[in-house]
Structures are given as structure tokens and as C-alpha cells.
Design a protein around this motif. Structure first.
Motif, mmCIF file in Angstrom:
data_model
loop_
_atom_site.group_PDB
_atom_site.id
_atom_site.type_symbol
_atom_site.label_atom_id
_atom_site.label_comp_id
_atom_site.label_asym_id
_atom_site.label_seq_id
_atom_site.Cartn_x
_atom_site.Cartn_y
_atom_site.Cartn_z
ATOM 1 N N SER A 430 0.835 -1.197 0.000
ATOM 2 C CA SER A 430 0.000 0.000 0.000
ATOM 3 C C SER A 430 0.874 1.253 0.000
ATOM 4 N N LYS A 433 1.833 1.746 -3.503
ATOM 5 C CA LYS A 433 0.721 2.329 -4.261
ATOM 6 C C LYS A 433 0.703 3.849 -4.094
ATOM 7 N N LEU A 436 3.531 5.295 -6.128
ATOM 8 C CA LEU A 436 3.286 5.307 -7.568
ATOM 9 C C LEU A 436 2.238 6.348 -7.940
ATOM 10 N N GLU A 437 1.184 6.414 -7.140
ATOM 11 C CA GLU A 437 0.136 7.397 -7.446
ATOM 12 C C GLU A 437 0.678 8.815 -7.343
ATOM 13 N N GLN A 441 2.497 7.424 -11.708
ATOM 14 C CA GLN A 441 2.877 6.246 -12.476
ATOM 15 C C GLN A 441 1.744 5.230 -12.453
ATOM 16 N N ASP A 442 1.854 4.288 -13.374
ATOM 17 C CA ASP A 442 0.829 3.250 -13.427
ATOM 18 C C ASP A 442 0.912 2.377 -12.183
ATOM 19 N N VAL A 443 -0.265 2.041 -11.694
ATOM 20 C CA VAL A 443 -0.296 1.159 -10.539
ATOM 21 C C VAL A 443 -0.619 -0.242 -11.042
ATOM 22 N N LEU A 447 -2.023 -4.226 -7.147
ATOM 23 C CA LEU A 447 -2.133 -3.234 -6.076
ATOM 24 C C LEU A 447 -3.462 -2.504 -6.110
ATOM 25 N N ASN A 448 -4.192 -2.626 -7.196
ATOM 26 C CA ASN A 448 -5.397 -1.818 -7.378
ATOM 27 C C ASN A 448 -6.407 -1.952 -6.258
ATOM 28 N N ASN A 496 11.453 3.443 -6.841
ATOM 29 C CA ASN A 496 10.544 4.553 -7.118
ATOM 30 C C ASN A 496 10.668 5.729 -6.154
#
Ligand SMILES: Cc1cc2nc3c(=O)[nH]c(=O)nc-3n(C[C@H](O)[C@H](O)[C@H](O)COP(=O)(O)O)c2cc1C
Ligand code: SF4
Ligand code: FES
Lengths: 750, 160, 424
Positions: A430, A433, A436-437, A441-443, A447-448, A496
């Protein structure tokens, strides 16, 4: 940069420097006692007084900042007479018992007194005597000799991070001592012996043994952790008598852990395996090396059977071998055509474990501005790495942790997440996530569905906002059901957030094992598969099954039940080993062989043997070489372990890289983290009596909170997996944190 | 154990210092705890004070042994602190002390059998214009004569 | 007499806010709150007044205040040194008891000038009566809106707290005092760095003596020049002198600097009947002792006392008549410094005990012929080699007692008893 004049010489100095730093740099000797380059300045001994032009009084070189145009004399009448005065004051109440003092010959007071003292005492008033108390198993005190320099006190507050020694009373009755009778507890306490300039604090195990000048000193490397602290091993008549720190700013500075300092005691333990032995009809016989090795060769060849295949040979080693030993043993068995090699004995599932690179220098670790520690009590598990982290924290860096138990860190924690092991991967996912958000960036799909928690946001924010952060992954997660996920998540988080990583899960000399290729070949079996199979033979390198295997009873059972031919090389005698083996070959322990340790930076640190292996035991690399010769394997004509090292360096193996995927599983039952207590991680430590006597050595507890205890139907007088239960709210719910100085659990865990 | 009342009092001192600097209150905290404990401290109490103020035990012990006004063994109910420094000495503090010793029957530093009185020789108490002088609890007694001292002691004996 | 710190001493309840305000108290502070006085202005007046620190070292107060980094925004502190512990000194106690508001106002002004919004008054632990008085005065000042945050709508904030000592003379030394305020042992810090850069909690800090602070409001109310002209060159204004020892009426006197010692002695009623002046310590126990002749020829200001061979120190005049045994007196002083040494630095920790033991041995009748040289030598080996001035304070009396009264010491060593027959 500007010039100042010292004793008529022009020398360069930099704004902010203290005079003594300049004199030390250019080799002008100024006497001192309280000054220590790694500690804060106290300026209390007054020994370093020098004459600074324009100053009415002599000035202490250790606390006087340089300034442009300064003219200093360290030798003129004013300086000399101040130094002489101080020397006399230091000696009036000193017992002057050099002939019976352990520090004699290496005492800073004695040395300076030779050059600055006078030989007539004008003090006729009766000397101060101070009663001593027992401050623990490692440090002996003779406080009448203390010169109140407070180095030991400052060491405690500044380096060890716990104030243990203090100065009580005042004036002449100022007394350096710890509080209460608990004694000294720090894992770095032995350094106080090194910093004490006199014989007030000396090594208890070493006491009264010898004079420093009687001993030989060899440079060596301590091997209990991932740092490879630099040490001097002092020996006398072929025995290790004492170990002291050797300075190396890029590795251990001037400090070593108590583990590294006192483990040598185990070398002379009565439990050493000293003679080759062979099992005839179920009874052990001491035999010559020739007979024992011949027995090995025959047994191994016989186990290959008619097909002459070594597919059914298993080779297992502990985490503490040298790079050369790993390399040679691996080479030997691969030449035989065997790929069943492993050192990861404590890993429950080698397919699900940590695989993370370390990419930060030890000396840079203290410059980081943020650290996230996952699954580690760095303070006791990797003391010197923790010291660097602590330095970073003292410089203003922040530290977050994700652990399953609250530990007594000696650095300020910014954010402490105490969660059950199975939630660690979720929290990291999490966090990833959020990262990345917030970096658009793409998650990934996996992780969605995750909900973002407050803790995750906090952890992520901190990592994102730091310029030089590090994520530290520790041993507590090696057997986590999500170990591989955790490892991958950390790698992705680091990538990241531009953080570096530090993998503390590969302790001892595991990095060397990887480099030497001491893991299963393409078609080889890992440790757990071997134990599950009917292996015809095993070569076991310094394995102590009840401590080294993840599930010791299964392992011991597997090794004893099947009718395998087992060759064990060990430095210590062990009952289980004796039960399941057919041959026992006595091998060198630490400091008895040359070799190489590879530290977390990937630094190869090679050491020579400090002493000969005792009695009939032999350096292990030589045993392996002879075994190879006897098996008619060519390519083993090394004259020296350095040849082995050269060859190993040309054949560096890469540990396998795991694919970056995340697939988190949930656990519902109580989870156990089994972490050996710090002085039980290898055989030498377990045989060092003094270390075992300390508070840290005695740690043996299964800590759980009251609701977990209730769930398991346990009270605080019970044992859990053979370890005494301690009920405490410091542990995450549904988790048992075991810190044991005993063997690993003998039943399948709950 | 530090009583709630004592804790409240300690807190009122802690409030004077910036956040995170609560150990500045250790000197008062030790005094408060000492007075609750019959005028003396124990290592346990010192450790408790240290814990309460979140500082190392040894640091509190350093304070407790550095300053004059803490006692580490059972102490009398009334401590008579007689200055024997220069201005008081010039004005007869030595006779005063001898007189007090014979009056109480114990030497300076010792506690009377009934635990009531202990006479201590102390350094300058900053009331030299009132020499010779002594202090009991918060109160200074100045311009002393042997008669005045007798009256003070008698008062203490009667529990005044 | 009694024009500054003691100006209300004869009034009813001199310590009350109303008495203080009736005589012009807080007028300067109120001006500041109205924005009518700039820090530069105040420093100039203080410099003009010639006020020198009353804690003993005599450093010009205006200059000291100008050393504080004024333009940075970090927290700074002003600290009042009411630890008064030097034998012979007892003036600050009376200022706290009888004129606490002058200290409050002086500290508040200091806070304003040095941009320090918090002040602490460090009062020695035994001064409970002064402590209660000062606390009561603080309460009054807060209630009347003279202290706090954004006082009476101004942009000025000043919070003032008391801190109590627990019995250690060394805490009068300003850096030991800072350590003590931080809740530690009172061990002096080495300098540099000076408190103006690294002080309380590591922040810029100025420490002044109680009397220094108490003098500030009146100086600013009446002008630096007015104060300066009360005294003499290099010793502006008036000062409190504590006259103690063998005088008929020991007391604190606030008199102009430069007043002849003889006059001061007269104010204290002179020497006890039937006795003759023998020796004087003019500035507190750590300053060199003077003979009667030296003292009688001297005026009470910094330069004159220095010319006479001693120091004005804290203005603590200890008068000894011819019944005084100088060996016993020095032994008592040596005991004091031995007892009060903090113990951290070598020369002081070891040297003060050595000095005391030699003297004690002489007093016990076991003196040896080389003892006086040894005493002098040990003293001079301490002098100048320690972290703080306690070492010097222990050494200086030794040198002067031995120099001025050597025959008494020699007699004691030879005969094992005092030369002074009916000594007290
Ligand atoms: C051993 C020693 C004791 C001292 N005691 C006191 C004291 O009790 N009160 C005081 O104001 N200054 C004392 N001082 C001087 C202080 O260090 C400091 O100089 C003074 O408080 C500064 O204030 P001033 O500039 O207003 O004098 C002492 C100094 C030393 C070395
Ligand atoms: S014990 Fe040793 S290190 Fe500690 S203060 Fe004494 S002399 Fe210094
Ligand atoms: S080394 Fe400088 S004072 Fe000790």
C-alpha cells in the motif's frame, strides 16, 4: 584554509578545527587524556595545555579553535610547566601500581608520565582509594586508577546511545560508575576498555593474563556480522588472549561490538572437536587423519553406488565459513558432479525468501536523511550498522520502522509501525501504491484493490520527501510467508523513491557463500528438498543442527533416520552431529585459519591465521583440498589460501535474481518470528562463557501480548516452543516474537 | 512510589521549561520526592524520578549526588544547617556548633536517637551580615547567640 | 546612599508592586511596550552608565548585551544569576527580598534588548524566603499585564520563570548555572563557545547577576550619565557592599563607587570595641586579602582596589580584627573551595584537596618546613590551568595570605599553635 604557526613551523589549518586536530595532523605531539577523536570534547583533563600567543593563560589544544595568524607553542616554558603541573595533579591520587596493573605497558598515563612527570612525589597526604563494584561479566574495574577523563561516560551517551557510566558525587569524591547494580548492558560496552586511557576499565576475561608486550598481534576481521569489523588479535604461545578494535573509518571506525571482542573465549572451550573420529559399529574411535580421510573417500565413493553418480550427495554449510572454504567445497562437489549445495539452512522455503541487493556504503549510511527499517532490531542484530544509523539520526535524519515488536532502539524513531508479520507485505504494497500514485505512475493490477492506510501514506511521504533515504530489510522476515513479496516490494519502493537498500538478512559470511556459488545448481536440490529425500551421503560443514536448521527436529530426524553416509567437519563437538555422522573431522574455528569475509559493501576483507588450529584440528580449506586430492580431483594444488581467493575472484557467481512480482497471501493463525539472541548466532559465540553471562547473552524469551497468550492458552510461567513465555504489549497481536539462546523449534510451528 | 500529589507538583515545574526539556525539573523533582520520603532519597526513588522525567537513571543519580541538599541515608526530621564559613566563623560559629553538639548529644552530621535533629556544618548560606546564622527548613535564623540557639532547639524538641 | 537597588528599602512593604510603581518602577518597561525605546538606545545608555557586572567579574553590562546575536530568529534566553554563594556575599538575597520587581523589570528589559522572549531566575536552593517573594512579585507582574506573550497588545513577549538550585556554589559560575538549569550537574563548560552563542539548551544566552539586572531600570529611568556620575572613572554608579566580620553593625550598604574604605567601615560601626583592624578581604572570599594599612588607604572602586592588590569582586567586604588567626581563616577558605570544587578538571579536583590537606596538617600541629613553599607552588599550579575561575578563586587567597601574614604561618608550623593568643 589559512596558516598558523606552531612551534615555529607554519602549518595549514581550517576554520572550525581545534588546535589538537592540527597538531595531530602534522605530527606534533601534544599530551592528552580526555580528548578522543571520536568523542565530543570535554577539556577536563587539562593535559593538553599549550601557550597561545596573546592569551594570558595556557589554552587546552583540544578545545581551542584555530584562528588565522595564531601562534602556538607546545614546548615553551609556559606550556611545559602547565603540562607538568597537570601531570603531577593526576598522579597524586593515582596508585602508581603499574607493576600489577593490566594496563601496564599500554597505559596512556604511564607513557605521558615518563615524559612529563617528575620522579619525586611531593604529595604526602594519603591517597584516595575507591571501592569497586561488579559491573558485569565483560569489564573489570579498578576505579582507584581512574583519572576522571569521562571518555567512558561520553562513549555511553554519544556512541552506545545509552548513558550507563556517570560521574557521581563531586570534587575529589567524583566517582565514575554505573547506576544500580545491574552492571553495563550495552552491546558495545567493551569499547569502554579501549577508550579508557588507564587501567581503570580492563577486559575481565583477559584480566591478569599477560602484559601487552608479551603478546603477538595480528590484524584480522571479525565475522559475526555483515560489517566485518577490523580487529587486532593478540596471541600468546599460540592462544588468542585478547581482541581489540583496529581503526578503519570506512568499516567500523574505532569501534567493535562486544560479540566481536569477546567471542574468542569460545576457542578454548572444552567442547572443541580436537581429533578426527570415525564411527565403527556405532561407536566413535579416534583415528589419524589418514584413516579418517580414507574412510571419507571410501564412504563417499560407496554412496555413489554402481552408477557412480553423485546425485545423491548433499552438501550443507553454516553461514560462518570463509569465502575460500565455500569456494573449495563447492568446487570439490561440482567436480564430483553434485549440484545439491546449500547454506540457507535456516530458511523455511528457499523459493520464498529475500533476495535484495545492498547498495549503500557503510560510511555513507551516516549521511542518509531517512531510513525505513523493516523487520530488524538493528541495534542488537547488526550493532555497527545501527551505530551508523544512529549517527545519521543524531545529524537530524529520521527513522521509521515496520516491525512486529517494539524494540529498545537507541535512536529516535519517527514513526513506529508494529504489525503482525502477515501484514507487512500489505503495508509495503500500500506504501508502494501511494508512491506510484503520487509520482503519477501506473499502478500494477495487483495493487489496485488495496486500500491505502494512513500508515502507508506516512511512510511513503517520508521516503518521497527525503533526498538520501535507505530501506533496511532485516532477518525477521526471512521466513515470513510473504518473504519474497516483501523483498520485491522493498526493491520497487526503493527504485521509485530513489532510496538505497540494505539487506541485513544475509548475515555472517552469507555474501561470500553467494559469491562462491554455494547454492544449488540448475538441477540441484536445496536444503529442504535434500532433507525430504533419501540422500545417500552428506558433507556437512560446521553445522550444528539444533541451531542452524529452520526446523531442527525434522532435520535431525531426516539426517539420522535415513542410512546416509555423513561426513561432518566441525570446530565444536555436538551430540546430534555425533549421532548422525559417520566421520567427524576437526576443523579450525575463527582466527585459526586464513580466509576472506565479504561484507555488506561487497568488500573482500582477507585475514591471516592468528593462531594454529589446536591439537589435531586443521584449517578447513586444507582439509577440503586434501579430500579433493584423495578423490583424485585435479585443480586443487593450492599452496596457500590466497591462491584459492584469486581463483574464487575470477569465478564470482551471481545470486539468482527473482522476478518482480507480488502475490500476497494472508495468514490467520498466530505467527512466530524466531530470531536467535545476539550471542547465540554461531558456535563460537555460544561457547564464550563471558558473553553468555551478560544480559544480552541471557535473552531467551517468547514474547506475546496477553490476547495471543490467551488464544494459545499460555501464561507467563509456561514455555512456548521450549522458550519461556513473556507477556508484553510490545508485540503485535497474534504474533509471538521469540528471541532464543536455545536451539530452533523442534516441532512444526503453530 | 511517587505520589500523585508529588507528580502534580513536579508537573508544575516541568511546565516552566521548553517541550522536551522536562529533565530541567529533576532538581525540584528530587526535592519533592525526598521530602515525601522522610527527608532522604533511595536509588529506587531516584530511578522513578528519572523514569518520570524520561532521563537515564544515572543522570538523575549524578544530580542527586552532586548537590548538597539531597540525603542518601535516613535523615532527621529537623536538619539544622549551621554556616561555618568565614563571616560566621569570625562571629563565633565554631562555639555555636560545639554548643549544639553538647545540647543535642550527637556530633554534627549524626541524627539524634529520636530521629528529631541533625546538626550539619555547611558552607556560606549567603546571609553573612546576619552572622552567625543557621537554617532550618525554609527559614534563616540570624544574629545568633547561644541563648537564641537554645530557644530554637527547645522549640524543635517540643515539636513546634 | 540607597539610590538604586535599595531605594525603597525603608518604605512599607518595599517588595510590593505598588511601592515599586509609586517610585517610578516599570516606567521604562511601559515605555518599551509603547514602542518608545529602541534596543540600541538602551545599550547606549547602559554603556554610558559605566555599569559593570555585579557578579564579580565586572564586565561592562552594556557591552555584554551587545554581544548577543540580535538579528536571528532563534530562541534566546536571559538568565539571572541569583545563586549568591561566595563567602561574604549576601546582597542579592536582599534585592530579591526587598526589591524583586527591579529584577523582573531589569530582566524584561534585557529580554527586549536581546530579543529573548524567555527568562529564568536561578535562585540558590536555600533562598526560600527570597524565592517566595520573587514568585509573589512575578504573580503580581503577570496579573498586571507586565509579562507574558504580546504584552498589553504590543509585539513584545517575555515570560519569566524561577529555577531553584540545590546546594552547589559552583552553580554561580554562569556556564555551570546553565548546565544546572538544564537539569544536570553544575559542571562549568569550557569556553569558547560562549553562552552568547551556545548557552541554555544550546541557544544564545546572557547571564547577569541579580544586582546588575536590578540596577538597569533606574539607570534607564534617570539616564546613563546620571548613574555614571554617581561613581568614579571606570567604576560608574553606586554598588552594594556587604560589610561583614568584625564590625559592630554588619550590613549591606548601597554607596557610590569610589567611597573610601574608611568611610564604609565607619558606616558599619567600625571595628568591635577594643580591637584593631588587622586584615580585609574586599571582594568576597576569592579575592586576595589586604593588610589593615593597605585597606585603610584604599577607595572602594575597581581600579583603587586593584591598585591596593586585590579585587572588588562582588563587593563583599570581610573585616578581620587583631583577634583573627590567619592560618585558621585560610584553612576555612581552603576547605570551602575543596568542598565546592565540581571535580571535573584535574588541577581543581586534585589541587584544592591538596591545599586544604596541607593547611589542615599545619593546623593539626604537623606542619613541615617546606609547607609554605609547597602551598604557594600548588596554588600557582592550579592558577590559570582550570576550566573555570573556581581554581583561581582557590589559589588566590593562598598566595595573599602567605605573602601578607607569613610570620603567622611560620609560627604555626614551628610551634604547632597559633601566634594569635585569644583567636576566634
Ligand atoms: C566559582 C564562581 C562562582 C560564581 N558565583 C557567582 C554568583 O554566585 N553570583 C553571580 O552573579 N556570579 C557568580 N559568578 C560569576 C558568573 O560566572 C558570571 O560572571 C556572572 O553571573 C555574570 O553576571 P554579571 O556580568 O552581571 O556580573 C561566579 C563565578 C565563578 C567562577
Ligand atoms: S574509567 Fe577510564 S575512561 Fe572512564 S573516566 Fe576513568 S579513566 Fe576515563
Ligand atoms: S585533552 Fe585537552 S583537556 Fe584533556
Amino acid at each position: 584554509m589559512f596558516e598558523i604557526e606552531i612551534d615555529g613551523k607554519l602549518v595549514n589549518a581550517e576554520a572550525g578545527e581545534k588546535l589538537i586536530e592540527v597538531t595531530d595532523r602534522v605530527g606534533i605531539s601534544v599530551p592528552r587524556f580526555c580528548y578522543h577523536e571520536k568523542l565530543s570534547v570535554a577539556a577536563n583533563c587539562r593535559m593538553c595545555l599549550v601557550d597561545v600567543e596573546g592569551a594570558p593563560k595556557p589554552q587546552p589544544a583540544c578545545s581551542t579553535p584555530v584562528s588565522e595568524g595564531m601562534k602556538v607553542s607546545t614546548q615553551n616554558e609556559k606550556a611545559k610547566s602547565a603540562q607538568k603541573s597537570v601531570m603531577e595533579f593526576l598522579l597524586i591520587n593515582h596508585p602508581l601500581d603499574c607493576p600489577i596493573c593490566d594496563q601496564g605497558g599500554e597505559c596512556e598515563l604511564q607513557d605521558v608520565a615518563m615524559s612529563y612527570g617528575s620522579n619525586v612525589s611531593r604529595f604526602n597526604e594519603g591517597k584516595r582509594v575507591i571501592a569497586d563494584s561488579n559491573i558485569g561479566a565483560l569489564i573489570h574495574t579498578d576505579m582507584t586508577r581512574c583519572i576522571h577523563c569521562t571518555r567512558c561516560v561520553r562513549f555511553g551517551t554519544e556512541i552506545a546511545g545509552i548513558m550507563e557510566m556517570g560521574g557521581t558525587g563531586r570534587g575529589e569524591s567524583l566517582k565514575i560508575e554505573p547506576f544500580l547494580n545491574e552492571g553495563i548492558q550495552s552491546e558495545l560496552s567493551g569499547n569502554m576498555i579501549d577508550v579508557c586511557p588507564v587501567g581503570a576499565l580492563t577486559s575481565k576475561p583477559f584480566r591478569y593474563e599477560l602484559r601487552s608486550w608479551q603478546m603477538n598481534s595480528t590484524e584480522s576481521i571479525a565475522r559475526h556480522d555483515l560489517v566485518g569489523s577490523n580487529i587486532n588479535v593478540q596471541t600468546y604461545k599460540g592462544k588468542v588472549k585478547r581482541i581489540v578494535a583496529r581503526s578503519n573509518d570506512s568499516v567500523n571506525e574505532t569501534w567493535i561490538s562486544d560479540r566481536d571482542r569477546f567471542s574468542y573465549e569460545g576457542l578454548s572451550h572444552s567442547n572443541r572437536l580436537l581429533k578426527p573420529q570415525v564411527k565403527f559399529d556405532g561407536t566413535w574411535k579416534e583415528v589419524s587423519w589418514e584413516v579418517a580421510l580414507d574412510f571419507c573417500v571410501k564412504g563417499l565413493l560407496r554412496s555413489a553406488g554402481e552408477s557412480n553418480s553423485m546425485n545423491s550427495l548433499g552438501v550443507l554449510a553454516s553461514k560462518t565459513a570463509t569465502l575460500e572454504e565455500y569456494y573449495l567445497l563447492q568446487k570439490l562437489v561440482s567436480e564430483l558432479g553434485c549440484e545439491n549445495i546449500d547454506y540457507r539452512l535456516g530458511v523455511k522455503d528457499t523459493k520464498n525468501t529475500i533476495n535484495l541487493e545492498s547498495n549503500v556504503k557503510l560510511s555513507d549510511l551516516e549521511k542518509i536523511d531517512h531510513a525505513l527499517i523493516v523487520g530488524s532490531y538493528t541495534r542488537l542484530e547488526q550493532p555497527m550498522i545501527n551505530h551508523r544509523l544512529r549517527k545519521a539520526a543524531l545529524r537530524g535524519g529520521t527513522v521509521d520502522v515496520i516491525n512486529s515488536m517494539q524494540f529498545d532502539f537507541n535512536l529516535a524513531l519517527n514513526n513506529e509501525n508494529i504489525i503482525i508479520p502477515c501484514e507487512i507485505a500489505n503495508l509495503l504494497a500500500s506504501t508502494l501504491k501511494v508512491v506510484l500514485e503520487s509520482t503519477n505512475q501506473d499502478v500494477p493490477e495487483e495493487l489496485n484493490k488495496l486500500t491505502i492506510t494512513k500508515s502507508a501514506t506516512k511512510i511513503a511521504k517520508k521516503l518521497l520527501s527525503s533526498d538520501a533515504s535507505v530501506i533496511v530489510l532485516g532477518e525477521h522476515v526471512i521466513n515470513n510467508d510473504n518473504a519474497k513479496n516483501i523483498s520485491n516490494l522493498v526493491a520497487m519502493l526503493a527504485k521509485n523513491t530513489n532510496s538505497s537498500t540494505l539487506n541485513l538478512s544475509k548475515t555472517g559470511n552469507s555474501i561470500a557463500a553467494d559469491i562462491a556459488g554455494f547454492f544449488p545448481g540448475k538441477d540441484g536440490l536445496d536444503v529442504n528438498s535434500m532433507l525430504g529425500k533419501d540422500m545417500n551421503a552428506y558433507i556437512m560443514f560446521d553445522v550444528y543442527p539444533e541451531y542452524d536448521f529452520h526446523n531442527s527436529s525434522t532435520a535431525i530426524k531426516a539426517l539420522s533416520d535415513k542410512n546416509s553416509f555423513i561426513v561432518s567437519m566441525n570446530s565444536f563437538y555436538n551430540n546430534n552431529v555425533a549421532d548422525y555422522s559417520d566421520v567427524m573431522l576437526p576443523i579450525s574455528s575463527y582466527y585459526e585459519t586464513s580466509g576472506t569475509h565479504v561484507n555488506i559493501e561487497g568488500e573482500f576483507q582477507t585475514f591471516a591465521a592468528s593462531v594454529k588450529a589446536p591439537q589435531e584440528s586443521k584449517p578447513a580449506w586444507k582439509v577440503i583440498k586434501v579430500l579433493a586430492d584423495l578423490l583424485d580431483i585435479s585443480g586443487f594444488n593450492y599452496s596457500d589460501s590466497s591462491n584459492v581467493l584469486e581463483e574464487a575472484k575470477h569465478n564470482i557467481k551471481q545470486g539468482h535474481r527473482a522476478e518482480e512480482s507480488i502475490n500476497i497471501t494472508d495468514t490467520n493463525s498466530v505467527e512466530v518470528i524466531w530470531q536467535p539472541s545476539p550471542y547465540s548466532i554461531d558456535a563460537l559465540l555460544r561457547h564464550s562463557d563471558s558473553l553468555q553471562e551478560t544480559k544480552i547473552g541471557q535473552i531467551n524469551k517468547a514474547t506475546m501480548n496477553s490476547s495471543t497468550a490467551k488464544h494459545l492458552n499460555l501464561g507467563d510461567k509456561d514455555d512456548y516452543l521450549g522458550v519461556p513465555v513473556v507477556i508484553s504489549s510490545l508485540v503485535a497481536n497474534n504474533c509471538v516474537f521469540i528471541n532464543a539462546n536455545k536451539s530452533t523449534p523442534s516441532e512444526e510451528q503453530a | 512510589m511517587i505520589s500523585n500529589k508529588a507528580k502534580k507538583e513536579i508537573n508544575s515545574w516541568v511546565e516552566k521549561y521548553p517541550e522536551g526539556r522536562q529533565s530541567s525539573a529533576v532538581m525540584e523533582a528530587l526535592k519533592i520526592v525526598q521530602s515525601e520520603n522522610g527527608n532522604s532519597l533511595t536509588t529506587e526513588l531516584i530511578q522513578e524520578v528519572a523514569d518520570y522525567l524520561d532521563m537515564p537513571g544515572i543522570a538523575a543519580q549524578e544530580v542527586a549526588t552532586f548537590y548538597e541538599n539531597y540525603n542518601h541515608s535516613p535523615m532527621a526530621k529537623n536538619v539544622i544547617r549551621v554556616c561555618h564559613n568565614i563571616s560566621c566563623m569570625l562571629n563565633g560559629s565554631d562555639e555555636l556548633i560545639t554548643h549544639l553538639e553538647s545540647k543535642t548529644g550527637v556530633k554534627t552530621g549524626e541524627v539524634t536517637q529520636d530521629g528529631n535533629i541533625c546538626v550539619k556544618k555547611v558552607e556560606c548560606l549567603g546571609a553573612c551580615v546576619g552572622a552567625p546564622m543557621l537554617q532550618i527548613d525554609d527559614k534563616y535564623y540570624e544574629h545568633l547567640t547561644l541563648e537564641k540557639v537554645d530557644a530554637i532547639i527547645d522549640g524543635l524538641k517540643e515539636g513546634k | 546612599m540607597n539610590e538604586v537597588c535599595f531605594k525603597n528599602i525603608d518604605k512599607k512593604e518595599p517588595w510590593s508592586l505598588s511601592t515599586y510603581e509609586a517610585s517610578g518602577g516599570y516606567s521604562v518597561w511601559r515605555k518599551i511596550l509603547k514602542g518608545e525605546l529602541s534596543p540600541e538606545n538602551i545599550i547606549d545608555e547602559l554603556k554610558a552608565s559605566g555599569l559593570r557586572g555585579r557578579g564579580g567579574a565586572g564586565f561592562p553590562t552594556g557591552l555584554k548585551w551587545s554581544f548577543m546575536p540580535r538579528n536571528s530568529d532563534i530562541q534566546k534566553y536571559v538568565v539571572c544569576n541569583s545563586d549568591e554563594g561566595e563567602p561574604g556575599t549576601c546582597k542579592d538575597r536582599d534585592i530579591l527580598r526587598f526589591n524583586p520587581h527591579s529584577v523582573i523589570e531589569g530582566m524584561a528589559i534585557g529580554g527586549y534588548v536581546m530579543k529573548a522572549s524567555v527568562g529564568y531566575n536561578y535562585i540558590r536552593g536555600e533562598f526560600m524566603e527570597p524565592f517566595y517573594r520573587f514568585e509573589a512579585a512575578l504573580k503580581e507582574a503577570y496579573k498586571t499585564g507586565l509579562l507574558g506573550k504580546n504584552i498589553s497588545g504590543s509585539s513584545v513577549s517575555f515570560d519569566l520563570y524561577t529555577h531553584l538550585g540545590a546546594g552547589a556554589y559552583i552553580c554561580g559560575e554562569e556556564t555551570a548555572l546553565i548546565e544546572s538549569l538544564e537539569g544536570k550537574k553544575g559542571q562549568p563548560r569550557f569556553k569558547p563557545p560562549f553562552p552568547a552563542n551556545v548557552g541554555l539548551y544550546g541557544k544564545p544566552t546572557t547571564v547577569n547577576n541579580t544586582e546588575s539586572f536590578a540596577s538597569v531600570p533606574e539607570i534607564l529611568a534617570k539616564g546613563g550619565k546620571w548613574f555614571h556620575d554617581l561613581g568614579v572613572k571606570n567604576s560608574g554608579g553606586c554598588k552594594l557592599f556587604s560589610v561583614t566580620g568584625h564590625v559592630k553593625r554588619p550590613a549591606n550598604f548601597e554607596v557610590p563607587m569610589g567611597i573610601p574604605f574608611k568611610d564604609l567601615l565607619d558606616m558599619a560601626g567600625g571595628i568591635r570595641d577594643g580591637r584593631k583592624l588587622k586584615a580585609v578581604i574586599p571582594g568576597g572570599s576569592s579575592t586576595p586579602v589586604l593588610t589593615a594599612d593597605e585597606a585603610l588607604a584604599m577607595n572602594m572602586d575597581y581600579d583603587s582596589i586593584e591598585n591596593a592588590g586585590s579585587m572588588l569582586g562582588a563587593g563583599s567586604v570581610i573585616v578581620m580584627d587583631d583577634s583573627t588567626c590567619m592560618v585558621k581563616t585560610l584553612t576555612r577558605l581552603a576547605h570551602f573551595y575543596y568542598d565546592e570544587s565540581c571535580g571535573q578538571c584535574t588541577p581543581c579536583r586534585e589541587g584544592t584537596g591538596w591545599l586544604y590537606r596541607i593547611l589542615k596538617r599545619i593546623m593539626d600541629g604537623d606542619g613541615k618546613s617546606g609547607d609554605l613553599d609547597l602551598l604557594n607552588n600548588v596554588g600557582s599550579n592550579i592558577l590559570g590551568n582550570t576550566i573555570c575561575a573556581l581554581g583561581d578563586a582557590a589559589a588566590m587567597p593562598v598566595e595573599s595570605f602567605l605573602r601578607n601574614f607569613s610570620e603567622e604561618f611560620e609560627y604555626y608550623i614551628e610551634n604547632g599553635k597559633s601566634m594569635v593568643k585569644d583567636n576566634v
